[in-house]
Every structure is written in C-alpha cells, then in structure tokens.
Write a protein that holds these residues in place. Structure first.
Motif, PDB file in Angstrom:
ATOM      1  N   GLY A 111       1.974   3.751   7.926  1.00 15.84           N
ATOM      2  CA  GLY A 111       2.626   3.964   6.633  1.00 15.84           C
ATOM      3  C   GLY A 111       3.794   4.935   6.635  1.00 15.84           C
TER       4      GLY A 111
ATOM      5  N   PRO B  35       0.833  -1.211   0.000  1.00 17.96           N
ATOM      6  CA  PRO B  35       0.000   0.000   0.000  1.00 17.96           C
ATOM      7  C   PRO B  35       0.861   1.253   0.000  1.00 17.96           C
ATOM      8  CG  PRO B  35      -0.026  -1.033   2.181  1.00 17.96           C
ATOM      9  CD  PRO B  35       0.704  -1.971   1.266  1.00 17.96           C
ATOM     10  N   PRO B  36       0.288   2.379  -0.461  1.00 22.96           N
ATOM     11  CA  PRO B  36       1.068   3.620  -0.538  1.00 22.96           C
ATOM     12  C   PRO B  36       1.596   4.020   0.841  1.00 22.96           C
ATOM     13  CG  PRO B  36      -1.102   3.898  -1.555  1.00 22.96           C
ATOM     14  CD  PRO B  36      -1.106   2.566  -0.911  1.00 22.96           C
ATOM     15  N   ALA B  37       2.782   4.632   0.849  1.00 25.85           N
ATOM     16  CA  ALA B  37       3.364   5.158   2.085  1.00 25.85           C
ATOM     17  C   ALA B  37       2.814   6.547   2.356  1.00 25.85           C
ATOM     18  CB  ALA B  37       4.880   5.211   1.943  1.00 25.85           C
TER      19      ALA B  37
END
Lengths: 237, 237
Positions: A102, A74-76
């Motif tokens: 994240g 998943p996006p940071a």
C-alpha cells in the motif's frame, strides 16, 4: 492476478472494457482459468473496483462488463518511502512488495554504497517500473499506482528535497545501531528512509540526523533490503 | 555474508577453523574482498560468534583464528511457523527471509491448494533446505540453524501434531477475512499458521479454528506468501 487492472486504454465505454495485451490474456487463460460468464474482481487504474463479468475471452481479446465497479480501492499506507536504489532484481521484487503493502510514494535514492551501474539498469525504465507496480496492485487488489521518483544525488536530495518531504511528516531513518526501536502502529504521515545493502555511510547518517530524521532500528539482525522494507512497513503501520 | 558460518567440519582446534568449500571462498574473495590479517565476523554453527582474524586466504582454503568468539547469537523469535508449502522458488526465498528474521522451528504443510508436484521439488532435499537456512543465518549474523519438518498430510497434521504444537503456545492462523487483526508486539510462545497462495480452503479453516487456532488477518490486501510471512512476523514480534 487477484484483480484485473484495467488501464485507461482498456476502457471502451462506462460499461465495457477490452483487454488485448498478451500478458493478461495468457494469465486469464492459464492461471485464472477464466471462462466467459464468470464474475471476476476488476479495477480501473486510479479508480474504482469491484466485481464484473467476463463477457468473452478470445485469442486476442477479453471483454469485461465494468458497469458495477462501485468500491474504492483499499486504504493506502501514510508513508513516503525513500529507498536507496537496490540492485536490479531486488528492486523489481521490492517494488512489488511495497506496492502490494500500500505504499503510494516512492523515491529511489543514490547513496555512497549504491553501485553506480544500478542507475543504468533496464529495470529503471518507466515501462519496467510500471510493470512491477502493476503486478503489486494486481496481487493486493488495489488500483492506485504509486509514483516513483529518482534522486540520483544524495547531497541535492538532502539539501533541496528532504525538507519538503519531511514537512508535516514524521521522518524516520532505518539504520542498524540507532538508539530507538522501530515504533509500532503509527497512523500519521511518515517519511521512511532505508539505506542500501551495507547501510548508509556514517556521513550520510549524520546528514540525515542533522536534517531532522529520527534514527530507528529493527534489532541486531542484518536484513536484506527487501526483507527489511517489508518488516519496517508491517511494524510501523 | 555478514557472518562466516563455520560448520563442525570446519573446526580444526578451539583456535583454528579451515574453510575449503568453493562458495564461501569465492564469496570471501569477490564480495567481502577479504585479505589475510583482517578481522571478520565469524560464528560457529549452533554456537558462539564474534570477531576473528582471517589468517590466510589461498585458492583452496581460508584459515581463521576462532579463539575470541565469545558472544551468543541474537535472540530467536518465540514462534513455530507452520507454512503451507510454497512453490519452489518462493520456498527458497521464504526460508531465507524467515531464518534471517529469527524463526527456529518451521513446519512445511500440505494443504488442498498446495500443488502436489511441489513435494517432488529438488528444493525440498535436506541439502537445499540447509543451503537456504545457512544463507539466512549468514545474512542476519546468527548461528542457530532452524529445524524444518515436512507435514505431507493436512488431516494427520491437524489430528496428530497440532495439539502438541499448540500446547503452551498461542496458536494463530493467518487468513484473509478473519475477524481479528494481527496482534502486535507479542513476546510469548506462538504458533503461526500461514496458508498457501489462494489461502486455506473453508474446510481447512474450520478444522484449524475447531482445533483452537485464533484466526487473524493483515487487512484487505492479498499478499504473496513471502511478503505476508515477513509482515506477520514483523508485526507479531
């Protein structure tokens, strides 16, 4: 473990991974109650993730089919977090919270109200830090390990490192009593500085403002560091 | 303790409070390092707060001048939180987090993935719950104790209590995979439902949606309950 995180040492071939450490084997048996043939969420450290089959689960090893791991993590969050070193137990939990949320760059900073003894804690060994980061990734289903840097002097940090970190990032210092409320819904690169229990001292606040940081607050309530960091990240991004 | 919370039993007159319990006395001595003559932040349970002088600090009691407490506590969050009962240690921490953040109404709910044994935990005694609420108030500098209600059956909760709770409030159910992202910056009365580790089961999700709750998510990451609740409250309000 919502994801079984496979380290480079676990990877046998591009189809097969072998897990042998007692922590993950015990978790697979007692918490996941996993059985051979089951498909589970797997991820390769700093790499791809997806579903893979648990091929066998024995007392001393688990074998996984990793041929189908084809999804990115998943996006940071677009943030470098600079956190005054919390006391050891809170450090452990905070590393897990922020990794799960994240964060990928963490600097642990000395400030006046950080007890010097905290820098000698066993929680600061690379192995212990890694352990808490891995727990955060396993919780959130992520594969990319954050980097953690120690900054044991406030003045050298402000003079030598802060200008580089602030370049190309919006630098925010969270501190009670600052004039502006924490902004919401940012998607640009951000540097977030959070003080210790008891806060930055006034001289530190002045130095950080002089270095170009914007002071922000979360309201009149005084929050524990782990609550404040989670609340800041959730409101900012 | 960022605020010394005085219970009704501590109040001697409208000028004087007497603290005798070992926990606060020990904290005053070892953490606050308080000395007679010092002005400290004091608050009266469910009442006003402000600065008051520590008149004496002896082994068995501390006396405070409370004549000048003239400020209201900080604003509460406009939310009733319905939380699937977490495991005991996480319950304790979560009560402290949400109290510090300003939640005043909490319902602890049974759902399918709540282990039945959690309802027998000593953490659910009125005394233990009160202890964690007080810690949250002392941390955040607040005086108004949240109310905590236990809802030991999911179906009776949904059928008998949810309609009343949802009346006049925007009812939000936080659950991974729901179509809408968690809204930001609300200032209207809200009912927030948060499931247990592992989430609500599909039947529970259906029932809550059918009862008029909006499903919201916090993104692809799976967060521990205590992280998720803090993140939801910080983003919503």
């Amino acid at each position: 473990m919502n994801l079984i995180l496979l380290s480079p040492a676990d990877i046998e071939t591009d189809r097969l991974a072998r897990v042998t450490d007692p922590r993950r084997l015990a978790h697979l048996r007692t918490v996941n109650r996993a059985r051979a043939g089951e498909r589970m969420t797997l991820g390769i450290e700093d790499g791809r993730m997806g579903q893979g089959e648990l091929l066998t689960l024995a007392d001393d090893e688990a074998l996984f089919d990793i041929a189908d791991l084809d999804q990115p993590p998943p996006p940071a969050l677009p943030v470098h977090l600079v956190l005054a070193l919390p006391r050891p137990r809170m450090l452990a939990r905070t590393l897990e919270h922020v990794t799960a949320l994240g964060v990928k760059q963490i600097t642990l900073l000395h400030t006046r109200r950080v007890e010097k003894s905290y820098w000698q804690s066993p929680e600061l060994t690379a192995e212990k830090i890694r352990h808490h980061l891995v727990l955060g990734l396993e919780q959130a289903r992520d594969t990319r390990l954050p980097s953690v840097t120690l900054a044991k002097g406030f003045r050298p940090f402000v003079e030598d490192h802060l200008p580089g970190l602030a370049e190309g990032r919006r630098a925010l210092m969270a501190h009670p009593g600052m004039p502006n409320a924490c902004p919401r819904g940012l998607d640009t690169p951000t540097l977030l500085l959070v003080g210790p229990e008891g806060g930055f001292i006034p001289w530190e606040v002045e130095r950080l403002l002089a270095a170009g940081c914007e002071g922000i607050h979360l309201g009149p309530r005084i929050l524990r560091v782990e609550t404040a960091v989670t609340a800041l990240l959730a409101r900012l991004f």
